[in-house]
Design a protein around this motif. Structure first.
Motif, PDB file in Angstrom:
ATOM      1  N   GLU A 153      62.691  -1.701  47.355  1.00 54.83           N
ATOM      2  CA  GLU A 153      63.094  -0.511  46.689  1.00 54.83           C
ATOM      3  C   GLU A 153      61.979  -0.026  45.423  1.00 54.83           C
ATOM      4  O   GLU A 153      61.268  -0.952  45.031  1.00 54.83           O
ATOM      5  N   VAL A 321      64.718   4.546  48.314  1.00 54.77           N
ATOM      6  CA  VAL A 321      65.117   3.589  49.048  1.00 54.77           C
ATOM      7  C   VAL A 321      63.917   3.031  49.628  1.00 54.77           C
ATOM      8  O   VAL A 321      63.001   3.369  49.779  1.00 54.77           O
ATOM      9  N   SER A 322      64.310   1.680  50.241  1.00 52.02           N
ATOM     10  CA  SER A 322      63.079   1.262  50.841  1.00 52.02           C
ATOM     11  C   SER A 322      62.692   1.733  52.166  1.00 52.02           C
ATOM     12  O   SER A 322      63.452   2.517  52.703  1.00 52.02           O
TER      13      SER A 322
END
Length: 430
Positions: A153, A321-322
């Motif tokens: 992240e 977010v990733s």
């Protein structure tokens, strides 16, 4: 191409208007504009920095615009006198990453047996063998797969358009002067206007929306502007060259106080056309933003222009977010994966102009007992992820430019989802 396909897209759109030739009742237009201008503001989803300092810092630059407005001078035959303020940016968009959009390319029109190609406006149709492709736009019926995506992240800077700071008479007057439109800016019914609004001469309008979007038109050099409305226009000639269109747009940017070096430029025309368009894409953090300025020229000069007068201001870092979590959002109905570039199989599909529709002579046969229910699902293999920026319109009309992921599939299609973490998302219905 047949004669209809060579016509200007705007002309084709007007020809298809079922209300063409109808006159509204007295007061109807004023009522519609008044309703559109009604304030529907609500609380935004993110805590934005106070814009007062930014507005105070930038406004003096606008007050000096009148000094350079004369650098855009139409000299005839699509030639433009370009002042020293035009900058030294290249005219070819080849360095920045392409823009990311959170609006679906399918919104342009996927039908039961066809789709509209976003880049051309052409309708492409498919036979029954392509039935699995009639709804490739996310929200179900797609099965996504991927491997090797990052689980890290992070944070990324978000931006916002400060439309209110630019919504002053000096800004509008400078734009009008740069475009050669005479008159005093007037604010009424939800927009600024300069010049005649009845189509008799060059005019500018500026909407009080989240980007302070403007439009300009000059019917005197519009090849599709018919002097006699009951007779079709048949424009002739050749379009201006690419350099003329891009130079005109670069001059317009400079004349309104912007540095053309902060933009990338594209230009296009089409077979049989007598005009050429050019676009200027603002570049932020090495990526084009999906809010471009645009002009269109005939050999007599520039007859339309549009763009966003509001400046972008930074809003600080947002949690992101990733890649893996964003990939999982592709299958989450809350995020609605958007297909923003059609897969190669769809982009290269031939336009059906020779196959004629054969009317049926009887209805389909009755389904048989135990027949399987057709529920086509597209298998979409994601092969690449890119973090960038995309515009997001708020319920109150303001516009953010927020982190977003673009995923590329094995067939060359692209899909986008917002990258902002849920802690900074407001899922309440506006």
């Amino acid at each position: 191409m047949n004669d209809d396909e060579q016509r200007d897209p705007i002309e084709r759109l007007r020809a298809a208007d079922p209300a063409a030739g109808l006159e509204p009742r007295d007061g109807f237009a004023d009522e519609v504009v008044a309703r559109a201008a009604t304030d529907t503001s609500t609380t935004g989803v993110a805590t934005a920095t106070d814009l007062g300092t930014e507005r105070a810092r930038r406004r003096p630059g606008w007050l000096q615009v009148a000094a350079v407005a004369a650098s855009l001078v139409v000299v005839g035959a699509a030639g433009y006198g370009i002042g020293s303020a035009t900058g030294s940016s290249t005219t070819v968009a080849d360095g920045a990453a392409p823009p990311i959009s959170l609006q679906s390319g399918a919104d342009a029109g996927v039908g039961e047996q066809g789709m509209v190609e976003p880049s051309t406006g052409d309708l492409k149709t498919f036979g029954t063998g392509a039935s699995g492709l009639i709804s490739p736009s996310g929200g179900g019926r797609n099965q996504f797969s991927a491997s090797g995506l990052s689980t890290s992240e992070g944070t990324a800077v978000a931006y916002g358009f400060d439309a209110r700071a630019a919504s002053v008479a000096d800004t509008i007057a400078a734009l009008a002067a740069a475009l050669g439109v005479e008159g005093t800016p007037e604010l009424a019914y939800g927009s600024w206007t300069v010049g005649p609004q009845d189509g008799t001469g060059p005019a500018v309008g500026v909407s009080l929306d989240g980007t302070l979007g403007f439009w300009y038109s000059d019917p005197r050099v519009n090849p599709w502007h018919c002097v006699k409305v009951d007779e079709p226009c048949e424009p002739t000639g050749t379009p201006p060259d690419e350099d003329a269109a891009i130079d005109a747009l670069r001059s317009l940017l400079a004349s309104t106080g912007r540095d053309p070096a902060g933009y990338e430029f594209t230009s296009e025309t089409w077979e049989g056309a007598v005009t050429r368009s050019a676009q200027a894409w603002p570049v932020v953090d090495g990526q084009r933003i999906d809010q471009a300025w645009s002009v269109e020229l005939s050999n007599d000069g520039m007859f339309t222009a549009s763009g966003a007068l509001a400046e972008l201001v930074p809003l600080g870092d947002y949690p992101v977010v990733s890649e893996q979590e964003a990939f999982e959002r592709l299958s989450d109905p809350r995020f609605g994966a958007q297909v923003t570039t059609w897969p190669i199989a769809l982009r290269d599909a031939p336009v059906s102009t020779t196959d004629e529709w054969v009317p049926p002579t009887e209805p389909p046969a009755a389904p048989t007992s135990g027949a399987a229910v057709s529920w086509p699902v597209n298998d979409v293999e994601i092969v690449e992820a890119r973090l960038g920026l995309a515009s997001q319109w708020q319920p109150d009309g303001s516009v953010l430019v927020v982190p977003a992921y673009e995923f590329t599939d094995a067939d060359g299609g692209t899909w986008s989802v917002i990258a902002v973490a849920e802690s900074k998302l407001d899922f309440a219905v506006g």
